[in-house]
Design a protein around this motif. Structure first.
Motif, PDB file in Angstrom:
ATOM      1  N   SER A 174     -30.779  -1.539  31.943  1.00  0.00           N
ATOM      2  CA  SER A 174     -31.700  -1.263  30.843  1.00  0.00           C
ATOM      3  C   SER A 174     -31.226  -1.948  29.563  1.00  0.00           C
ATOM      4  CB  SER A 174     -31.847   0.250  30.601  1.00  0.00           C
ATOM      5  OG  SER A 174     -30.649   0.822  30.112  1.00  0.00           O
ATOM      6  N   PHE A 175     -32.199  -2.222  28.687  1.00  0.00           N
ATOM      7  CA  PHE A 175     -31.923  -2.773  27.360  1.00  0.00           C
ATOM      8  C   PHE A 175     -32.657  -1.884  26.365  1.00  0.00           C
ATOM      9  CE2 PHE A 175     -32.153  -5.527  23.678  1.00  0.00           C
ATOM     10  CZ  PHE A 175     -30.939  -6.189  23.711  1.00  0.00           C
ATOM     11  N   ASN A 176     -31.905  -1.360  25.381  1.00  0.00           N
ATOM     12  CA  ASN A 176     -32.432  -0.311  24.516  1.00  0.00           C
ATOM     13  C   ASN A 176     -32.146  -0.643  23.054  1.00  0.00           C
ATOM     14  OD1 ASN A 176     -32.866   1.598  26.923  1.00  0.00           O
ATOM     15  ND2 ASN A 176     -30.692   1.103  27.054  1.00  0.00           N
ATOM     16  N   ILE A 177     -33.124  -0.469  22.200  1.00  0.00           N
ATOM     17  CA  ILE A 177     -33.024  -0.828  20.789  1.00  0.00           C
ATOM     18  C   ILE A 177     -33.108   0.436  19.941  1.00  0.00           C
ATOM     19  CG2 ILE A 177     -34.132  -2.091  18.904  1.00  0.00           C
ATOM     20  CD1 ILE A 177     -35.014  -4.172  20.935  1.00  0.00           C
ATOM     21  N   ALA A 178     -32.235   0.536  18.940  1.00  0.00           N
ATOM     22  CA  ALA A 178     -32.172   1.707  18.073  1.00  0.00           C
ATOM     23  C   ALA A 178     -33.242   1.629  16.977  1.00  0.00           C
ATOM     24  CB  ALA A 178     -30.774   1.826  17.482  1.00  0.00           C
ATOM     25  N   GLU A 179     -33.135   2.496  15.988  1.00  0.00           N
ATOM     26  CA  GLU A 179     -34.086   2.524  14.872  1.00  0.00           C
ATOM     27  C   GLU A 179     -33.343   2.817  13.576  1.00  0.00           C
ATOM     28  OE1 GLU A 179     -37.814   5.155  13.117  1.00  0.00           O
ATOM     29  OE2 GLU A 179     -37.165   5.492  15.181  1.00  0.00           O
ATOM     30  N   ALA A 231     -32.565   3.016  21.989  1.00  0.00           N
ATOM     31  CA  ALA A 231     -31.252   3.644  21.900  1.00  0.00           C
ATOM     32  C   ALA A 231     -31.352   4.922  21.081  1.00  0.00           C
ATOM     33  CB  ALA A 231     -30.244   2.686  21.275  1.00  0.00           C
ATOM     34  N   VAL A 232     -32.314   4.960  20.185  1.00  0.00           N
ATOM     35  CA  VAL A 232     -32.795   6.205  19.574  1.00  0.00           C
ATOM     36  C   VAL A 232     -34.140   5.910  18.922  1.00  0.00           C
ATOM     37  CG1 VAL A 232     -31.683   5.883  17.313  1.00  0.00           C
ATOM     38  CG2 VAL A 232     -32.212   8.190  18.102  1.00  0.00           C
ATOM     39  N   THR A 233     -35.062   6.833  19.095  1.00  0.00           N
ATOM     40  CA  THR A 233     -36.279   6.902  18.285  1.00  0.00           C
ATOM     41  C   THR A 233     -36.091   8.073  17.343  1.00  0.00           C
ATOM     42  OG1 THR A 233     -37.731   5.994  19.993  1.00  0.00           O
ATOM     43  CG2 THR A 233     -38.757   7.382  18.318  1.00  0.00           C
ATOM     44  N   VAL A 234     -36.103   7.812  16.027  1.00  0.00           N
ATOM     45  CA  VAL A 234     -35.890   8.877  15.047  1.00  0.00           C
ATOM     46  C   VAL A 234     -37.193   9.667  14.948  1.00  0.00           C
ATOM     47  CG1 VAL A 234     -35.126   9.469  12.725  1.00  0.00           C
ATOM     48  CG2 VAL A 234     -34.216   7.428  13.841  1.00  0.00           C
TER      49      VAL A 234
END
Length: 367
Positions: free
Chosen positions: A48-53, A83-86
């Motif tokens: 997986s590839f995950n992008i933060a916020e 990587a996180v959705t706020v």
């Protein structure tokens, strides 16, 4: 021996980086480089590839769904998520529509980690009060789960307009868009994840991983109390892979120091030192070194905490794109297969802590 399938991911804050001459890159180029990093991650077998916020001048990750949709068009198998959705400062309706659309264009590869966020810029930016920090997340998580599990939705709350018999599009096939709850160490957040029957993602950015063992036990007890079966537990931590331990230290140290100098000034933390850096490598939550060093430590923490997922927040700070690509290549082609080999072997007994050679190597080579 661990035989269950483990998900191995990469997490990115899309940080402003420098070129190999030390010159800072523009934000648009950093975003395009991140897309290339995700394409490589897909090619080398990372799960997986995950992008933060964030909403900061040094991080270009404020619109993860757009970057992830671009990646979806250039990849075939890798899962794509946050990587996180706020969620505290997001509209759950918009989160649903954006990520249900991402799930459609990626043919079912979208996933989410919902969290409260450790940085607070989004509250003022979107007109929310920090005094509502806890209530915002509770209400918005409840609405998001209703939208995912029980359409049409009739709902009312404190922080947004009510919904009446509302369907959202595109529809999600059953089981699509898995949602994890990201926690940084707050017991109330752990219990909340269990109450909603959601898998738990531990954001471990410093200190020994052993300190999270009580929270995991709390999560398991809470799942049982709320009548849910055992669920997956994941962990997100920083790291970098190179051909040797010393090379990894040489690459990461100046950029790690730059990040934590800023954090020290902003949050009143202690200033970074090489001793603290090496301490995080040896006994803390920095997965840094050669293939064997990093693989051994990851296998150790998976066994210790009973993890189903490990996400590497690769190359902290302004590490050049070329060095990030090298880390991704090593992580996918060599570290992950080696971790799987180690997990297939009987566990060594006893194993009270991980002992790294990186600190000793770095200290012996310093003047």
């Amino acid at each position: 021996m661990i035989t269950q399938d483990i998900e191995f991911g990469l997490d990115s804050f899309v940080p402003i980086s420098v070129d190999e001459s030390g010159h800072e890159l523009s934000g648009d180029l950093v975003i395009r480089n991140t897309v290339e990093e995700a394409v490589l991650a897909d090619a080398v077998g990372i799960d997986s590839f995950n992008i933060a916020e964030h909403y900061r001048r040094d991080m270009m990750d404020s619109a993860a769904s757009i970057i992830l949709a671009t990646i979806a068009g250039r990849t075939n198998r890798i899962r794509l998520g946050t990587a996180v959705t706020v969620l505290s400062t997001q509209d759950p309706v918009r989160v649903y529509t954006e990520f249900a659309t991402l799930d459609a264009v990626s043919n079912g590869r979208a996933q989410l980690i919902a969290g409260r966020g450790s940085l607070i810029e989004s509250f003022a930016l979107f007109g929310y009060e920090l005094t509502d920090y806890e209530d915002l997340f509770e209400e918005k998580l409840e609405l998001l789960m209703r939208l995912l599990r029980d359409q049409p939705v009739t709902w009312s709350g404190k922080f947004r307009s009510p919904l009446t018999n509302q369907y959202l599009s595109p529809p999600l096939p059953e089981g699509h868009l898995p949602v994890w709850v990201g926690v940084g160490g707050n017991p109330q957040s752990v219990v909340r994840a269990a109450r909603y029957g959601l898998p738990l993602m531990l954001a471990v950015i410093g200190g020994p991983p052993t300190r999270f063992e009580p929270l995991i036990e709390l999560y398991k007890r809470a799942l049982d109390r709320y009548g849910h079966p055992p669920l997956k537990i994941g962990m997100h931590s920083h790291g970098l892979v190179a051909r040797t331990d010393q090379e990894a230290v040489d690459i990461q140290w100046p950029h790690w120091a730059h990040v934590f100098e800023g954090a020290a000034a902003e949050r009143g933390w202690a200033r970074p030192t090489m001793a603290r850096f090496l301490g995080e490598v040896d006994e803390g939550s920095l997965y840094l070194g050669s293939v064997e060093t990093v693989a051994t430590k990851i296998a150790w923490v998976i066994r210790l905490l009973g993890l189903s997922r490990f996400d590497l927040a690769y190359a902290t700070g302004r590490v050049p794109h070329e060095q990030k690509m090298a880390t991704i290549e090593l992580y996918g082609r060599e570290v992950i297969p080696r971790v799987r080999e180690l997990l297939a072997e009987p566990a060594e007994q006893p194993a009270s802590s991980h002992e790294s050679q990186v600190g000793a190597t770095a200290r012996s080579s310093s003047v």
